[in-house]
Design a protein around this motif. Sequence first.
Motif, PDB file in Angstrom:
ATOM      1  N   ALA A   1      -5.594  23.212 -22.556  1.00  0.00           N
ATOM      2  CA  ALA A   1      -5.825  22.665 -21.423  1.00  0.00           C
ATOM      3  C   ALA A   1      -5.226  23.318 -20.382  1.00  0.00           C
ATOM      4  O   ALA A   1      -4.591  24.545 -20.525  1.00  0.00           O
ATOM      5  CB  ALA A   1      -4.775  21.152 -21.713  1.00  0.00           C
ATOM      6  N   THR A   2      -5.371  22.709 -19.215  1.00  0.00           N
ATOM      7  CA  THR A   2      -4.820  23.383 -17.892  1.00  0.00           C
ATOM      8  C   THR A   2      -3.512  22.467 -17.599  1.00  0.00           C
ATOM      9  O   THR A   2      -3.251  21.309 -17.783  1.00  0.00           O
ATOM     10  CB  THR A   2      -5.633  23.462 -16.640  1.00  0.00           C
ATOM     11  N   THR A   3      -2.651  23.314 -16.704  1.00  0.00           N
ATOM     12  CA  THR A   3      -1.394  22.830 -16.408  1.00  0.00           C
ATOM     13  C   THR A   3      -1.680  21.601 -15.196  1.00  0.00           C
ATOM     14  O   THR A   3      -1.058  20.492 -15.387  1.00  0.00           O
ATOM     15  CB  THR A   3      -0.461  23.725 -15.868  1.00  0.00           C
ATOM     16  N   GLY A   4      -2.498  22.032 -14.197  1.00  0.00           N
ATOM     17  CA  GLY A   4      -3.171  21.030 -13.454  1.00  0.00           C
ATOM     18  C   GLY A   4      -3.909  20.045 -14.176  1.00  0.00           C
ATOM     19  O   GLY A   4      -5.129  20.062 -13.978  1.00  0.00           O
ATOM     20  N   CYS A   5      -3.453  18.855 -14.869  1.00  0.00           N
ATOM     21  CA  CYS A   5      -3.849  18.159 -15.745  1.00  0.00           C
ATOM     22  C   CYS A   5      -5.188  17.580 -15.101  1.00  0.00           C
ATOM     23  O   CYS A   5      -5.055  16.843 -14.319  1.00  0.00           O
ATOM     24  CB  CYS A   5      -2.992  17.113 -16.435  1.00  0.00           C
ATOM     25  N   ASP A   6      -6.197  17.985 -15.587  1.00  0.00           N
ATOM     26  CA  ASP A   6      -7.830  17.202 -15.336  1.00  0.00           C
ATOM     27  C   ASP A   6      -8.008  16.096 -16.288  1.00  0.00           C
ATOM     28  O   ASP A   6      -7.400  15.567 -17.231  1.00  0.00           O
ATOM     29  CB  ASP A   6      -8.771  18.466 -15.237  1.00  0.00           C
ATOM     30  N   GLU A   7      -9.523  15.635 -16.282  1.00  0.00           N
ATOM     31  CA  GLU A   7      -9.658  14.458 -17.023  1.00  0.00           C
ATOM     32  C   GLU A   7      -9.667  14.916 -18.603  1.00  0.00           C
ATOM     33  O   GLU A   7      -9.407  14.309 -19.541  1.00  0.00           O
ATOM     34  CB  GLU A   7     -11.216  14.120 -16.498  1.00  0.00           C
ATOM     35  N   GLN A   8     -10.366  16.332 -18.820  1.00  0.00           N
ATOM     36  CA  GLN A   8     -10.302  16.886 -20.252  1.00  0.00           C
ATOM     37  C   GLN A   8      -8.849  16.919 -20.651  1.00  0.00           C
ATOM     38  O   GLN A   8      -8.648  16.515 -21.877  1.00  0.00           O
ATOM     39  CB  GLN A   8     -10.978  18.354 -20.013  1.00  0.00           C
ATOM     40  N   CYS A   9      -8.191  17.330 -19.860  1.00  0.00           N
ATOM     41  CA  CYS A   9      -6.603  17.582 -20.210  1.00  0.00           C
ATOM     42  C   CYS A   9      -6.074  16.238 -20.833  1.00  0.00           C
ATOM     43  O   CYS A   9      -5.124  16.107 -21.752  1.00  0.00           O
ATOM     44  CB  CYS A   9      -5.891  18.351 -19.042  1.00  0.00           C
ATOM     45  N   GLU A  10      -6.263  15.184 -20.053  1.00  0.00           N
ATOM     46  CA  GLU A  10      -5.795  13.956 -20.354  1.00  0.00           C
ATOM     47  C   GLU A  10      -6.470  13.087 -21.572  1.00  0.00           C
ATOM     48  O   GLU A  10      -5.681  12.803 -22.244  1.00  0.00           O
ATOM     49  CB  GLU A  10      -6.313  12.757 -19.177  1.00  0.00           C
ATOM     50  N   THR A  11      -7.506  13.434 -21.687  1.00  0.00           N
ATOM     51  CA  THR A  11      -8.433  13.229 -23.093  1.00  0.00           C
ATOM     52  C   THR A  11      -7.722  13.807 -24.146  1.00  0.00           C
ATOM     53  O   THR A  11      -7.310  13.201 -25.477  1.00  0.00           O
ATOM     54  CB  THR A  11      -9.732  13.538 -23.066  1.00  0.00           C
ATOM     55  N   VAL A  12      -7.324  15.175 -24.168  1.00  0.00           N
ATOM     56  CA  VAL A  12      -6.665  15.869 -25.532  1.00  0.00           C
ATOM     57  C   VAL A  12      -5.233  15.454 -25.273  1.00  0.00           C
ATOM     58  O   VAL A  12      -4.727  15.272 -26.516  1.00  0.00           O
ATOM     59  CB  VAL A  12      -6.929  17.610 -25.332  1.00  0.00           C
ATOM     60  N   SER A  13      -4.600  15.184 -24.332  1.00  0.00           N
ATOM     61  CA  SER A  13      -3.170  14.699 -24.441  1.00  0.00           C
ATOM     62  C   SER A  13      -3.162  13.223 -25.078  1.00  0.00           C
ATOM     63  O   SER A  13      -2.317  13.077 -25.851  1.00  0.00           O
ATOM     64  CB  SER A  13      -2.581  14.495 -23.080  1.00  0.00           C
ATOM     65  N   ASP A  14      -4.153  12.628 -24.763  1.00  0.00           N
ATOM     66  CA  ASP A  14      -4.203  11.165 -25.511  1.00  0.00           C
ATOM     67  C   ASP A  14      -4.212  11.425 -27.091  1.00  0.00           C
ATOM     68  O   ASP A  14      -3.637  10.708 -27.960  1.00  0.00           O
ATOM     69  CB  ASP A  14      -5.436  10.324 -24.815  1.00  0.00           C
ATOM     70  N   THR A  15      -5.213  12.408 -27.518  1.00  0.00           N
ATOM     71  CA  THR A  15      -5.407  12.483 -28.921  1.00  0.00           C
ATOM     72  C   THR A  15      -4.048  13.413 -29.504  1.00  0.00           C
ATOM     73  O   THR A  15      -3.880  12.643 -30.597  1.00  0.00           O
ATOM     74  CB  THR A  15      -6.547  13.564 -28.786  1.00  0.00           C
TER      75      THR A  15
END
Lengths: 211, 224
Positions: A55-69
């Motif tokens: 993921a990227t540190t400037g959390c984008d939509e993709q990042c939020e999805t993987v963090s949820d998982t």
Amino acid sequence: MMVVIILAAMAFAIFEPIQVLPRMRLAPGFALTDQSGEPFSSEVARGTVTLYTFATTGCDEQCETVSDTMRDVQRRVEAEVDMGSSEFALVTVALDPTDSEALAVAAAEAGADGQTWRWVGSDDEAAIRRTVGTGFQRFFETADDGSIRYDPSFVLVDGNGVVRGDYRYSTLANDGEKLSRHVAILAEEIRNATGATAVAYEAAHLFLCYP
Amino acid sequence: MTTPTADLPPAADQTPNTEPNRARRRSGRMRVLAVVAAVVVGIAFAFLAIRTVGPHLYAGTVLQGDTPAPALEGLVRADGSSVDLADYEGDVLMVFFGYANCPDVCPTTMATAAQAMDSLSAEDRDRTRLLMVSVDPSRDTAEYLETFTSFFHPNFSGATGPVEAIDSAASQYGIFYQLGEGEDYTVDHTASLMGIAPDGVLRIVWPPEVTAEQLAGDIAELLG
């Protein structure tokens, strides 16, 4: 006797009394830094079942999805999986060149505690490309506006540094139930594949008894 | 009230000690012994069959899939030739990342591999080689590596190259390494030994604690 062995082998292949995850390939060797500024390398992860995501540190939509998982898997594994004497860890590898301060901010926003779940990265773009691109075999690209494009994906690595699960399409990747179930299958093999039982587990690998 | 004991056959110790009864008891014991012997022989035969026909239990971690081993691009041997994995097709190639000034795990691993070589048949030995990739290119010249590796076994050789080439190779083979500080620095590195099968697939990873006997057994199995 040969007939009995062949019948036993066929029964094993059909009924799959033991399930295993394939030993797909070697995970890369790497040396990165975690959110506390501590070195985090493939050797630090040795001996621990580790679920990696990117993921990227400037959390984008993709990042939020993987963090949820990641949070979902962490919760399920802690509640449902008997890891025996081995440990389980989650690691998010930052795709953008970054320092430990930015990693700490991103980790705090994601809820990564720095113990079970760490954010790791590097300020060396070549090291990131070598680790994520060549090593974990993940494609990502920097757009003209500087943002990084990537697909959500996960890689499950066992304590020997071998990739045991590769989840790379959005329909497959963000499935916390499946990921934690695979962690449980791996944990069961680690707990049980010793002594004479190791033969049965090798047979399960031989007959591709995969979930 | 009567008990039904009158209808039961006499207990064994009450059996009249006649010749026919003694013969029957001997025959019964023989049958029990025969069954026990059959079970023991059956178990031994099954164990032997499983050992012979069953899967070889590798000491190392076996990798599945048929992806060719990562190329060792940019690395050179002592004679200046580029390392090309195609040169090793048909053989088992052990790949080890280490360095010649390594005080402990490298010479130990090389010695273990050399002992394993000695345990192999002459035919298998001819088809087994080891390539040590240096993780200390500033001190390990290709010539020095050749001297170091061939000291352990004539089938062993060394390779080195630019840092970028070593970094790339090490990463793809799951190897972490980090140079220490000071004049007589050491290098922290993953000490696994990798085995590339005769078909060019990276098939097995041995832990540093593998024994020569285990290594030889796995190599013989890879050679088929």
